[in-house]
Design a protein around this motif. Structure first.
Motif, short mmCIF file in Angstrom:
data_model
loop_
_atom_site.label_atom_id
_atom_site.label_comp_id
_atom_site.label_asym_id
_atom_site.label_seq_id
_atom_site.Cartn_x
_atom_site.Cartn_y
_atom_site.Cartn_z
N TYR A 1 -40.54 -75.77 -67.75
CA TYR A 1 -41.20 -76.86 -67.03
C TYR A 1 -40.46 -78.18 -67.23
CZ TYR A 1 -45.22 -73.76 -66.49
OH TYR A 1 -46.03 -72.71 -66.18
N LEU B 1 -46.02 -82.01 -63.54
CA LEU B 1 -45.39 -80.96 -64.32
C LEU B 1 -45.01 -79.83 -63.37
CD1 LEU B 1 -44.74 -80.36 -67.31
CD2 LEU B 1 -46.85 -79.03 -67.41
N GLU B 2 -43.71 -79.55 -63.24
CA GLU B 2 -43.22 -78.57 -62.29
C GLU B 2 -42.31 -77.55 -62.98
OE1 GLU B 2 -42.92 -81.05 -58.15
OE2 GLU B 2 -41.25 -81.24 -59.56
N LYS B 3 -42.29 -76.35 -62.42
CA LYS B 3 -41.32 -75.37 -62.91
C LYS B 3 -39.94 -75.75 -62.41
CE LYS B 3 -43.75 -71.16 -64.03
NZ LYS B 3 -43.73 -69.68 -63.93
#
Length: 343
Positions: free
Chosen positions: A214, A340-342
């Motif tokens: 992440y 919050l991102e992959k």
């Protein structure tokens, strides 16, 4: 280190947290985005059964109530209350009303009462001059306080707070410290309202804590023109330590705060309050002395407790970001949430 069941300050047995959130639109682009948060050290009568406590002022740009007596006598005898800067008086009054109703002897047949209130400035999003928080909101927050999972982010006193130029507010985390057959818990709750986005080390924390898939991103925008802000940190434990040792815990909490990236700006009120409910101190007793069994400073578990305070403080700051939601406040101002991102 291992985390408690809820990864929150309420993993410390009998600690309770309650919120009252005010969310209201006003004429002429005004907005109420504020509230009250109450932290109760245990479920009993806080005046009759006090807990050891201490505070540490990292930067004193703040308007707290009650810390002089906490540091003089080393005990806490009220809930710890959090709100915005202009609502300290109202929250103090409400907490006083609640405590007097619970304890008929206060200021009658026994001594007066020391109430603890902390604050941060939420005036960028909240029409703070309207002073919408009232005494009854403090009473409600105390009455709503409960064990179990803690609501975090833009809730209670954290409704209008900004941290690292994205939405902040209430964050919490906990760590377990075990030695042989004994396990103690350290829990931290933060009210975050400080910092510049360029300082924040959340991605370093994600990388080193098993979340390397992440990445946290901060919405692209102009720098938020707001006061430097503040943070209030509450450290709780059930480890049997005294007020001197708790001040040492509070100082270690500042290290956890520093790990998140802040350099502690000039106008930031960075205030830490630590308490233990590992034992209580009776308000009235016939004995001349008290003798709780305390942890030895030189025992190895003390270093583990220090580490737990640092880790839980760092994560509690980040949890305030990760739980918060994009909030629109007064004058149409918008503070985005951390994303919050992959990867």
């Amino acid at each position: 280190m291992k985390k408690g069941k809820w990864n929150a300050i309420t993993d410390v047995p009998n600690v309770k947290v309650g919120h009252v959130t005010l969310d209201e639109e006003l004429p002429n682009e005004g907005a109420i985005r504020t509230g009250v948060t109450a932290i109760l050290p245990h479920a009993g009568n806080l005046f009759e059964q006090k807990v050891p406590a201490a505070s540490f002022i990292l930067n004193g740009f703040g308007k707290t109530v009650g810390l002089i007596q906490v540091d003089e006598l080393g005990v806490l005898e009220s809930p710890i209350m959090l709100t915005n800067t202009f609502s300290v008086a109202q929250v103090l009054q409400g907490t006083l009303d609640y405590m007097l109703a619970q304890n008929k002897t206060i200021a009658d047949t026994t001594s007066s009462l020391n109430i603890v209130v902390g604050e941060c400035n939420d005036s960028y999003l909240n029409s703070m001059r309207e002073m919408k928080v009232q005494a009854h909101h403090a009473i409600e927050a105390i009455q709503l306080a409960a064990t179990g999972p803690v609501e975090q982010g833009a809730i209670g006193a954290g409704k209008g707070m900004i941290c690292y130029e994205v939405k902040g507010g209430i964050g919490s985390s906990s760590r377990l410290v075990a030695h042989e057959s004994t396990t103690y818990t350290v829990g931290v709750l933060t009210l975050t309202n400080f910092g510049k986005s360029s300082e924040c080390k959340i991605n370093d924390w994600l990388q080193s804590n098993g979340f390397d898939q992440y990445e946290a991103t901060f919405p692209t925008k102009e720098e938020v023109e707001k006061p430097d802000g503040s943070v209030i940190i509450i450290v709780a434990t059930d480890a049997p330590v005294n007020e001197r040792q708790l001040k040492r815990f509070a100082k270690r909490s500042a290290i956890g705060l520093g790990r998140t990236g802040t350099s502690v700006h000039n106008g930031s009120g960075d205030i830490i309050i630590a308490f233990s409910n590992g034992y209580t101190i009776p308000h009235s007793a016939d004995d001349m002395t008290i003798s709780p069994a305390l942890l030895r400073d030189e025992h190895p578990i003390m270093n583990d407790l220090f580490k737990a305070v640092v880790e839980a403080t760092e994560e509690a700051v980040y949890q305030s970001l990760l739980h918060a939601e994009t909030t629109t406040g007064r004058d149409g101002r918008v503070i985005e949430k951390c994303i919050l991102e992959k990867k």
